[in-house]
Design a protein around this motif. Structure first.
Motif, mmCIF file in Angstrom:
data_model
loop_
_atom_site.group_PDB
_atom_site.id
_atom_site.type_symbol
_atom_site.label_atom_id
_atom_site.label_comp_id
_atom_site.label_asym_id
_atom_site.label_seq_id
_atom_site.Cartn_x
_atom_site.Cartn_y
_atom_site.Cartn_z
ATOM 1 N N SER A 179 39.718 -69.891 -24.575
ATOM 2 C CA SER A 179 41.037 -69.723 -25.206
ATOM 3 C C SER A 179 40.863 -69.715 -26.711
ATOM 4 C CB SER A 179 41.979 -70.866 -24.799
ATOM 5 O OG SER A 179 41.510 -72.089 -25.343
ATOM 6 N N ASP A 180 41.991 -69.578 -27.414
ATOM 7 C CA ASP A 180 41.972 -69.654 -28.883
ATOM 8 C C ASP A 180 42.211 -71.084 -29.369
ATOM 9 O OD1 ASP A 180 41.379 -67.009 -29.346
ATOM 10 O OD2 ASP A 180 43.484 -66.373 -29.456
ATOM 11 N N ASP A 198 42.937 -69.680 -20.980
ATOM 12 C CA ASP A 198 43.959 -68.649 -21.196
ATOM 13 C C ASP A 198 43.352 -67.322 -20.729
ATOM 14 O OD1 ASP A 198 45.773 -66.768 -22.010
ATOM 15 O OD2 ASP A 198 45.924 -67.488 -24.083
ATOM 16 N N LYS A 202 42.604 -64.453 -23.140
ATOM 17 C CA LYS A 202 41.691 -64.662 -24.276
ATOM 18 C C LYS A 202 40.226 -64.814 -23.866
ATOM 19 C CE LYS A 202 45.242 -64.951 -27.060
ATOM 20 N NZ LYS A 202 45.526 -63.907 -28.080
ATOM 21 N N GLU A 222 49.494 -71.797 -26.056
ATOM 22 C CA GLU A 222 48.909 -70.724 -25.252
ATOM 23 C C GLU A 222 49.258 -70.921 -23.782
ATOM 24 O OE1 GLU A 222 44.887 -69.028 -26.229
ATOM 25 O OE2 GLU A 222 44.692 -70.924 -27.320
#
Length: 238
Positions: free
Chosen positions: A180-181, A218, A221, A186
């Motif tokens: 993920s970021d 996520d 992502k 998110e």
């Protein structure tokens, strides 16, 4: 008839007899001489006839020897070329025949661990060769984190190594995977286990990721790198 006349007649008779004797000797002995010379001439002719034959025989022998030499040379060349050809084929067949096979699910043990600290945006996958032979970890892992998302995690081309990732028994290969970021808003989902398959193998490998409460993933992502023998700065920065 007086004594001088008798002497003259005797001399004439003796001369005539001598002439006849000489004529007879010349006729008989001459014929014999010519007859004796004929065999010599015949022998000479035979010798002359034999000489070309001998020469022909000698020439034939030389020709045969040359043919044998040529045959032997040809056989030697064929053997050498054949051996070289066999040796090259063997070497080529050996190279081709000894091409490192791809690692299969049964050859490796795959584990995961978080990278860096919170928020945990990446994990490192480690695949250790547990077999008794060399194998190649080709390409990248085909990962699926969630049952609700069947698509494989996309790969990052810049992380592809320049040379094949070949593992000796006991050696590890690594992959960096983005989850993920790290944003709090998110659409993350907790993943306690996920699955992957290796390049060239359809066997599913299950990976436990439940440690530490699971992974926040996520699906929009996620990214994965290629298998490498070590993680590299830059190429694995994604």
């Amino acid at each position: 008839m007086n004594a001088s006349r008798r002497t003259a007649l005797f001399s004439v008779a003796a001369s005539a007899a001598l002439a006849l004797s000489l004529s007879a000797c010349q006729s008989g002995e001459g014929a014999k001489a010519e007859g004796a010379a004929a065999p010599v001439a015949k022998n000479s002719a035979s010798a002359a006839a034999s000489a070309p034959a001998a020469a022909a025989t000698t020439t034939g022998t030389d020709t045969d020897t040359g043919a044998d030499t040529g045959t032997n040379t040809g056989a030697g060349a064929a053997t050498a070329v054949g051996t070289a050809h066999k040796s090259t084929s063997g070497s080529a067949g050996a190279k081709k025949g000894t091409t490192t096979p791809l690692c299969r699910a049964q050859d490796v043990k795959v584990s995961s661990e978080r990278q860096d600290g919170p928020p945990y945006t990446h994990i490192i996958l480690t695949a250790r060769n547990t077999s008794n032979h060399r194998c190649e970890m080709a390409g990248f892992p085909h990962i699926q984190f969630l049952e609700s998302h069947k698509q494989d995690v996309p790969s990052v081309a810049k992380s592809k190594p320049a040379v094949p990732t070949v593992l000796n028994p006991g050696d590890p290969a690594f992959v960096l995977v983005k989850l993920s970021d790290g944003g709090v808003h998110e659409d993350n989902e907790v993943v306690n286990a996920f699955q992957l398959i290796l390049e060239g193998d359809s066997t599913v490998i299950a990976v436990d990721s439940s440690a530490g409460g699971g992974l926040a993933v996520d699906p929009a992502k996620t990214l994965t790198g290629y298998w490498t023998t070590e993680l590299r700065n830059g190429a694995d920065d994604f």
